[in-house]
Write an enzyme that holds these catalytic residues in place. Structure first.
Site, PDB file in Angstrom:
ATOM      1  N   GLY A   3       0.863  -1.266   0.100  1.00 19.20           N
ATOM      2  CA  GLY A   3       0.210  -0.101   0.022  1.00 19.20           C
ATOM      3  C   GLY A   3       0.880   1.248   0.051  1.00 19.20           C
ATOM      4  CG  ASP A  47       9.864   4.914  10.135  1.00 21.79           C
ATOM      5  OD1 ASP A  47       9.572   3.814   9.974  1.00 21.79           O
ATOM      6  OD2 ASP A  47       9.870   5.396  11.248  1.00 21.79           O
ATOM      7  N   GLY A 107      -3.129   0.779   6.826  1.00 19.00           N
ATOM      8  CA  GLY A 107      -2.538   1.206   8.008  1.00 19.00           C
ATOM      9  C   GLY A 107      -3.669   1.784   9.074  1.00 19.00           C
TER      10      GLY A 107
END
Length: 208
Positions: A27, A84, A168
């Site tokens: 994703g 990140d 997420g």
């Protein structure tokens, strides 16, 4: 290194060619590829190159992005881009933060991770539901040079999760000024307002 200004001035420009996205998260790779479209880059993921995922031992988003980008650049011999990112919940002292993926367990089950966030909030009387997403980007060359950029978006947490778009924690995050969660917003529209979109706008302005 760049990233502290909304108008960063990169030391090194990014030339057209192959670029490794240092991620095994499909994703995330898809979102990044869409953000880089039309830039003359041939995007390939770390998973496609069978590169191992390094242990994220950094204590900040920027540190973890940099170590992932450096590892991919070293192993592939190509310029590598690492992201990140994570969810920071005010009432939880900024958690899950850099451990956002790990809250889902070894299989990174974000359904479990979202439920854990909600469980911890429910255990706090009148807990505020303010939260923000952070995205740190690190662009590393095989010779060791690194540029980095950091973006952010603020919002509130909803429960139960809403929407099946994104990835997420997107289904529980409602950005300020919107009535939809990131899980309900189309990818292109999300990129206009997201933490990742913010970081990428900084990067594009600096390295292209």
């Amino acid at each position: 290194m760049s990233g502290e200004s909304k108008e960063p001035q990169a030391i090194r420009k990014l030339a057209p060619g192959r670029l490794v996205i240092a991620s095994h998260n499909e994703g995330k790779v898809r979102e990044i590829a869409a953000l880089l479209e039309g830039r003359g880059l041939e995007v390939v993921s770390a998973k496609q190159l069978d590169l191992p995922e390094p242990e994220e031992t950094g204590t900040t988003f920027v540190m973890n992005a940099e170590l992932k980008a450096r590892a991919a650049a070293d192993l592939s011999g190509l310029v590598a881009l690492a992201d990140d990112s994570g969810l920071c919940v005010d009432a939880l002292g900024g958690d899950p933060g850099i451990f956002s993926a790990r809250w889902g367990g070894e299989d990174r089950d974000f359904g479990r991770a979202m439920a854990l966030v909600e469980e911890k909030l429910a255990a706090i009387d009148d807990a505020p539901r303010d939260a923000h997403f952070v995205c740190a980007l690190a662009l590393a060359w095989p010779d060791g040079h690194v540029e980095w950029f950091e973006g952010r978006v603020d919002g509130t947490l909803v429960w139960p999760p809403r929407g099946d778009k994104g990835h997420g924690y997107d289904p529980v995050f409602q950005p300020i000024g919107r009535t939809e969660t990131f899980g309900e917003i189309d990818e292109a529209e999300k990129n206009d307002i997201s933490h990742r979109g913010d970081a990428f706008r900084q990067m594009v302005a600096a390295v292209f």
